[in-house]
Design a protein around this motif. Sequence first.
Motif, short mmCIF file in Angstrom:
data_model
loop_
_atom_site.label_atom_id
_atom_site.label_comp_id
_atom_site.label_asym_id
_atom_site.label_seq_id
_atom_site.Cartn_x
_atom_site.Cartn_y
_atom_site.Cartn_z
N SER A 32 0.80 -1.25 0.07
CA SER A 32 -0.07 0.05 -0.26
C SER A 32 0.90 1.24 0.11
O SER A 32 1.61 1.47 0.83
CB SER A 32 -0.92 -0.04 1.13
N GLY A 33 0.71 1.95 -0.97
CA GLY A 33 1.49 3.23 -1.24
C GLY A 33 2.95 3.12 -1.56
O GLY A 33 3.88 4.20 -1.86
N ARG A 34 3.39 1.79 -1.74
CA ARG A 34 4.88 1.76 -2.15
C ARG A 34 5.07 0.55 -3.20
O ARG A 34 4.67 -0.49 -2.65
CB ARG A 34 5.49 1.57 -0.85
N ARG A 35 5.62 0.97 -4.28
CA ARG A 35 5.84 0.03 -5.47
C ARG A 35 7.45 -0.02 -5.58
O ARG A 35 7.63 1.29 -6.17
CB ARG A 35 4.96 0.08 -6.68
N THR A 36 7.93 -1.08 -5.38
CA THR A 36 9.44 -1.04 -5.92
C THR A 36 9.94 -2.10 -6.55
O THR A 36 9.32 -3.27 -6.30
CB THR A 36 10.27 -1.08 -4.49
N ALA A 37 10.63 -1.90 -7.70
CA ALA A 37 11.25 -3.11 -8.28
C ALA A 37 12.70 -2.93 -8.39
O ALA A 37 13.36 -2.21 -8.45
CB ALA A 37 10.82 -2.83 -9.80
N VAL A 38 13.24 -4.19 -8.44
CA VAL A 38 14.74 -4.32 -8.37
C VAL A 38 15.06 -4.98 -9.67
O VAL A 38 14.61 -6.16 -10.39
CB VAL A 38 15.04 -5.34 -7.31
N ILE A 39 15.55 -4.14 -10.37
CA ILE A 39 16.06 -4.59 -11.73
C ILE A 39 17.67 -4.47 -11.84
O ILE A 39 18.41 -3.49 -11.50
CB ILE A 39 15.84 -3.40 -12.77
N ASP A 40 18.43 -5.64 -12.06
CA ASP A 40 19.82 -5.67 -12.14
C ASP A 40 20.43 -5.25 -10.95
O ASP A 40 21.39 -4.61 -10.86
CB ASP A 40 20.34 -4.89 -13.31
#
Length: 89
Positions: A32-40
């Motif tokens: 909720s309220g936070r979206r994070t993607a780890v790319i490389d």
Amino acid sequence: MKDPTRPPAASSPTPASEPLRPLSLDAIVFGSGRRTAVIDGRAYQEGDRHAGLTVQRIHRRSVRLLDNGRARELTLSPAPDVRALQRTQ
């Protein structure tokens, strides 16, 4: 004024003709309220820009981004099927 009898100058390849670089979507944290993607190995949030990447939208299983102006979508690989080992006596 351009000389119509002169041959066109050699040009470098356009970004659309260059192959896409390999990118690895390692993880997504979707709350909720936070979206994070780890790319490389680097954490991104929506709107972040780094090294030609612009993260547009983070979904639960995928990320939509621009890679040097080219639209891409990265998808998480399915988790491996892990089974418990049974010990024999």
